[in-house]
Design a protein around this motif. Structure first.
Motif, short mmCIF file in Angstrom:
data_model
loop_
_atom_site.label_atom_id
_atom_site.label_comp_id
_atom_site.label_asym_id
_atom_site.label_seq_id
_atom_site.Cartn_x
_atom_site.Cartn_y
_atom_site.Cartn_z
N THR A 130 -1.67 15.98 74.66
CA THR A 130 -1.63 16.43 76.06
C THR A 130 -2.46 17.68 76.32
O THR A 130 -2.51 18.17 77.45
CB THR A 130 -0.17 16.69 76.47
OG1 THR A 130 0.41 17.65 75.57
CG2 THR A 130 0.65 15.40 76.42
N SER A 131 -3.13 18.20 75.29
CA SER A 131 -3.89 19.44 75.46
C SER A 131 -5.05 19.28 76.43
O SER A 131 -5.31 20.14 77.27
CB SER A 131 -4.41 19.94 74.10
OG SER A 131 -5.14 18.91 73.45
N SER A 132 -5.77 18.14 76.31
CA SER A 132 -6.88 17.85 77.23
C SER A 132 -7.22 16.36 77.14
O SER A 132 -6.93 15.70 76.14
CB SER A 132 -8.12 18.67 76.89
OG SER A 132 -8.71 18.22 75.69
N LYS A 133 -7.85 15.85 78.20
CA LYS A 133 -8.25 14.45 78.22
C LYS A 133 -9.26 14.17 77.10
O LYS A 133 -9.20 13.12 76.45
CB LYS A 133 -8.85 14.10 79.59
CG LYS A 133 -9.28 12.66 79.76
CD LYS A 133 -8.09 11.70 79.76
CE LYS A 133 -8.50 10.28 80.04
NZ LYS A 133 -7.38 9.33 79.95
N LYS A 134 -10.17 15.11 76.89
CA LYS A 134 -11.19 14.94 75.87
C LYS A 134 -10.58 14.80 74.48
O LYS A 134 -10.97 13.93 73.69
CB LYS A 134 -12.16 16.14 75.90
CG LYS A 134 -13.33 16.00 74.95
CD LYS A 134 -14.26 17.21 75.07
CE LYS A 134 -15.43 17.09 74.09
NZ LYS A 134 -16.34 18.25 74.18
N GLU A 135 -9.59 15.65 74.17
CA GLU A 135 -8.93 15.60 72.87
C GLU A 135 -8.10 14.33 72.73
O GLU A 135 -8.01 13.74 71.65
CB GLU A 135 -8.04 16.83 72.68
CG GLU A 135 -8.81 18.12 72.47
CD GLU A 135 -9.71 18.06 71.24
OE1 GLU A 135 -9.24 17.58 70.19
OE2 GLU A 135 -10.88 18.48 71.34
N SER A 136 -7.50 13.89 73.84
CA SER A 136 -6.72 12.65 73.84
C SER A 136 -7.60 11.45 73.52
O SER A 136 -7.23 10.59 72.71
CB SER A 136 -6.04 12.45 75.19
OG SER A 136 -5.43 11.18 75.27
#
Length: 385
Positions: free
Chosen positions: A223-229
């Motif tokens: 949930t940290s960022s869309k990119k990391e997801s």
């Protein structure tokens, strides 16, 4: 009974000693069997146990002949059940070869007999196979109708193998319609049931399909960022594809091996090689080289087993790589072959994919008239779907 299971194409190892010994013992039992009911039972077991696409049709042909010969005896119902099973298996063979007319012909013959003898389990299997054909022909409402009918019968019987297949097929339709969240729910239901019953072939299929959902949607637990997801989802996807490939290799299931190879190839084609961190450009370049190798391995297997739908997809995928590498003449040859196979099969999705690739190639070659024709075909197939 052979049942079709969707594999969404994003797109050899010998049998274990235990399985080989099991088939040998079945052959001895068949040779020594005194009654046709026993022979039918053994042959049916051999059809289901054998993954070699060249061998099990031979056993099925013998099953068909014995069952048909005895279909008017006092043991009529049992032999009719075997007869319907053998007819369905012939439909399955035609289905894999892309001959939809004959596939439907044999499926309908089989289901007519099963309705007569009230073989609910057999009816559910054939309903699934018919649904598969209608979806590939772009008739989504009829496909959903048949899959839901099949699932209802399977739930009544608590037939976990059948339920897993229906969950998977429904997931495929929702994915094709762009509803990836609902598709993922059905794929995960299918995987859970298959793990419960230790269905190796089914587990491998489901791992492929769940992997595709992670690749598209990312990992919802990040949930940290869309990119990391998305990055985490891609890592899970590749892990699932490789795990699927290993399972298929261990059981020597060539259709599954080819599909897993295609999916791994598509991963490298679209995302590059994640092990290359020096530059994105280099990652994509190496990814294309790896993708081509996986596609070519997949195509070789599909040609060996005459899997026309798989051949169509692999040809299109190879064309895409050749296009990215600027080899337009080769790209055209592969894409055009893919389109010819797709038209032979009559599958709108496959025709759409091949015509889209040809549109891009013609545009690069400044052949705008041909590009427009392919684009119009692409739109026509999209509307059909």
């Amino acid at each position: 009974m052979k049942k079709l299971t969707y594999i969404f194409i994003f797109i050899i190892i010998s049998l274990s000693n235990g399985k080989a010994q099991n088939m040998d013992s079945l052959k001895i039992e068949l040779k020594n069997a005194k009654y046709d009911t026993t022979r039918c039972n053994i042959l049916n077991t051999m059809v289901e146990a054998e993954n070699d696409e060249n061998l099990w049709p031979i056993y099925n042909r013998e099953l068909l002949e014995i069952a048909k010969k005895n279909a008017t005896t006092t043991n009529k119902k049992k032999f009719l059940k075997y007869f319907a099973t053998a007819l369905n298996n012939i439909g399955y063979i035609y289905d894999n070869q892309g001959d939809m007319m004959n596939a439907l012909k044999y499926y309908n013959k089989g289901i007519k007999i099963q309705e007569e003898i009230k073989d609910i389990r057999g009816m559910a299997a054939i309903l699934n196979n018919i649904g598969f054909i209608y979806d590939n022909q772009g008739d989504i409402p009829r496909a959903l109708e048949y899959f839901h009918k099949s699932l209802k019968l399977q739930e009544e019987l608590n037939d976990k193998v059948g339920m897993a297949t229906s969950f998977n097929n429904l997931g495929f339709i929702y994915q094709n319609q762009g509803n990836y969240i609902k598709a993922g729910d059905y794929y995960k239901k299918s995987l859970k049931v298959r793990e419960e019953i230790n269905d190796k072939v089914g587990i491998a299929y489901s791992l492929n399909n769940v992997g595709l959902i992670y690749d598209y949607l990312g990992d919802p637990s990040v949930t940290s960022s869309k990119k990391e997801s998305i990055k985490a989802g891609q890592a899970i996807a590749l892990k699932y594809f490789i795990k699927s490939l290993k399972i298929n290799e261990n059981i020597n299931y060539k259709v599954g091996i080819a599909t897993s190879l295609n999916n791994i190839g598509s991963f490298y084609s679209y995302h590059g090689d994640p092990s290359v961190t020096s530059s994105n450009k280099k990652s994509l370049k190496i990814g294309q080289i790896k993708a081509l190798q996986y596609y070519q391995k997949s195509l070789k297997i599909q040609e060996e087993i005459n899997d026309k739908l798989g051949i169509t997809a692999s040809l299109k995928n190879i064309a895409t790589i050749k296009y990215k590498q600027g080899e337009l003449a080769e790209a055209f040859n592969f894409a055009n072959k893919s389109l010819l196979f797709a038209k032979e099969l009559g599958f709108p999705e496959s025709i759409k994919n091949a015509s889209r690739t040809l549109t891009n190639i013609y545009k690069k070659q400044h052949k705008f008239k041909e590009a427009l024709e392919m684009y119009e075909l692409q739109i026509q197939m999209s509307d059909s779907i």
